[in-house]
Design a protein around this motif. Structure first.
Motif, short mmCIF file in Angstrom:
data_model
loop_
_atom_site.label_atom_id
_atom_site.label_comp_id
_atom_site.label_asym_id
_atom_site.label_seq_id
_atom_site.Cartn_x
_atom_site.Cartn_y
_atom_site.Cartn_z
N ASP A 291 1.62 1.79 -3.58
CA ASP A 291 0.43 2.32 -4.25
C ASP A 291 0.22 3.79 -3.89
O ASP A 291 -0.24 4.59 -4.72
N LEU B 286 -3.46 5.21 -4.14
CA LEU B 286 -4.21 5.33 -2.90
C LEU B 286 -4.18 6.78 -2.44
O LEU B 286 -3.12 7.44 -2.49
N PHE C 189 -4.70 5.68 2.67
CA PHE C 189 -3.42 5.12 3.09
C PHE C 189 -3.27 5.18 4.61
O PHE C 189 -2.84 4.21 5.24
N ILE D 8 0.84 -1.21 0.00
CA ILE D 8 0.00 0.00 0.00
C ILE D 8 0.87 1.26 0.00
O ILE D 8 0.45 2.31 -0.50
#
Length: 429
Positions: A303, A309, A314, A300
């Motif tokens: 990303d 995100l 996040f 994540i």
């Protein structure tokens, strides 16, 4: 520097770089000053430690006195009266260089020296390192390190005392038995607790008291103005009750050790072993999930960097992952502590059985016998509802807790059931 071409079995490295320090040699450096009081270097092997029998006798004497209920100051006085040389005097007498200057009185022990010896786990045969640390190499002051940060190597040298004896000494050192102004100390001091509030029971006596008048009172009673009732009990009464219970318990266990102990206590340990096995499986599962969370967090984060995100999303996801990971790590640490405690309990139980086998008949209570068998005694408030003063006490034995001694009829019934079960097992075999 380490020059072991074949590698070091402690470091686990096949070959050390010439610029690297050998972990074993670093540990040995810290290990040297600790053991010189009771161990000597082997003249044939400088990396090996041998037992100094003269010093070992003194160490065993100190631990025996501690188990007998003596405090550090009392032990120091006993050693002084017995003309036992101090550690510095002993080393100088052996021709070994000591840290301190020769004392004016070679037999004048300090209570701090006795306490230091009682704290040494190394006397159980293990090597303990990194018990202290420095915040900076520029400063000389050392700080005590937390026990969980110690590095311990079991069976690294000959043991002087048993580990169970060392652990019992640590427990006794936490509950110091102070002498009264008359120079007397309660036999049960440090072992008695109030069954209602959990406070200790203090020993009460004075010069005008006879032996029948010495008593114990709850620490929170405070002459009726405290938070608890007196829970008053005389020492002579408590002595007779505890002595009778220990005598019955020892006869009971010695007679039925092969049967009752196996059925009752080992069954509980079998349950504990199953519980430990389950916790070990949970630890593996939790560690696997912790690794997965590391990967998810990395994913994540990537990303988020490439704007897949949002900042809000996040923060929410990373917060959830971090919270779950913290909880899992805390659970793993707790389960590992429970596993270690459970394994120690099994060893303590075997030590308790060894103590039971050692005594054939106990006619008098001594601090040594009490500390060897009894963990704590809980005293209840007296009950006068029947018109008579009745007071319950609960005796908790080391490693096994409360022992419920059955009546003669229950013993006969148990013996019959055990005999029948044993005969059935032989027939099946």
């Amino acid at each position: 520097m380490c020059d072991k071409k074949s590698g070091c079995y402690v470091c686990g490295v096949s070959q050390h770089d010439s610029r690297a320090f050998c972990f074993y040699e670093v540990l040995s450096y810290f290990f040297v000053p600790i053991l010189t009081a009771a161990y000597l270097k082997d003249p044939d092997d400088k990396e090996k430690w041998i037992l100094d029998e003269d010093a070992a006798k003194i160490v065993r004497r100190i631990f025996d006195l501690c188990i007998a209920g003596k405090g550090a100051t009392q032990i120091a006085r006993i050693l002084w009266r017995e003309k036992v040389p101090t550690p510095t005097a002993h080393l100088l007498g052996k021709g070994v260089k000591a840290r301190h200057k020769p004392p004016d009185d070679p037999y004048r022990w300090r209570d701090t020296s006795v306490e230091g010896i009682l704290e040494r786990m190394e006397y159980t045969g293990c090597m303990v390192n990194f018990k202290s640390f420095k915040k900076s190499y520029k400063k000389k002051r050392s700080y005590k390190n937390a026990p969980e940060n110690w590095v311990i190597f079991e069976d690294s040298h000959p043991a002087i005392i048993e580990k169970t004896q060392w652990e019992r000494a640590q427990e006794l050192c936490k509950h110091k038995r102070r002498l009264t102004k008359g120079g007397r100390a309660g036999l049960f001091s440090g072992l008695l607790y109030c069954a209602d509030c959990g406070a200790k029971l203090h020993f009460h006596t004075c010069k005008s008291f006879s032996a029948n008048q010495d008593n114990y009172i709850c620490a929170k009673y405070k002459d009726g103005m405290g938070q608890c009732s007196a829970h008053f009990i005389r020492e002579v009464v408590l002595h007779d009750l505890v002595l009778a219970h220990i005598q019955k318990a020892l006869r009971y266990i010695q007679q039925f050790e092969a049967g009752f102990v196996r059925l009752k206590y080992e069954q509980s340990f079998e349950d504990r072993r199953r519980e430990i096995a389950g916790m070990k499986r949970e630890i593996i599962k939790a560690n696997r999930r912790i690794s997965e969370l590391d990967m998810l967090f990395k994913r994540i984060y990537e990303d988020h960097v490439v704007a897949k995100l949002s900042d809000e999303r996040f923060r929410a996801m990373s917060g959830d992952y971090e919270a779950e990971q913290r909880q899992l790590k805390a659970d793993v640490a707790q389960m590992e502590a429970d596993i270690a405690k459970g394994e120690e309990t099994t060893a303590d139980f075997q030590a308790f059985l060894a103590s039971v086998r050692k005594y054939t008949d106990i006619t008098k209570l001594t601090p040594t016998i009490l500390n060897e068998f009894i963990q704590r005694i809980e005293v209840h408030a007296p009950d006068k509802s029947s018109g008579k003063r009745v007071q319950q006490i609960d005796i908790f034995y080391n490693a096994v807790g409360v022992i419920d001694i059955p009546t003669d009829e229950e013993l006969k019934a148990f013996e019959a059931r055990y005999t029948a079960r044993t005969n059935q097992t032989h027939k099946s075999a």
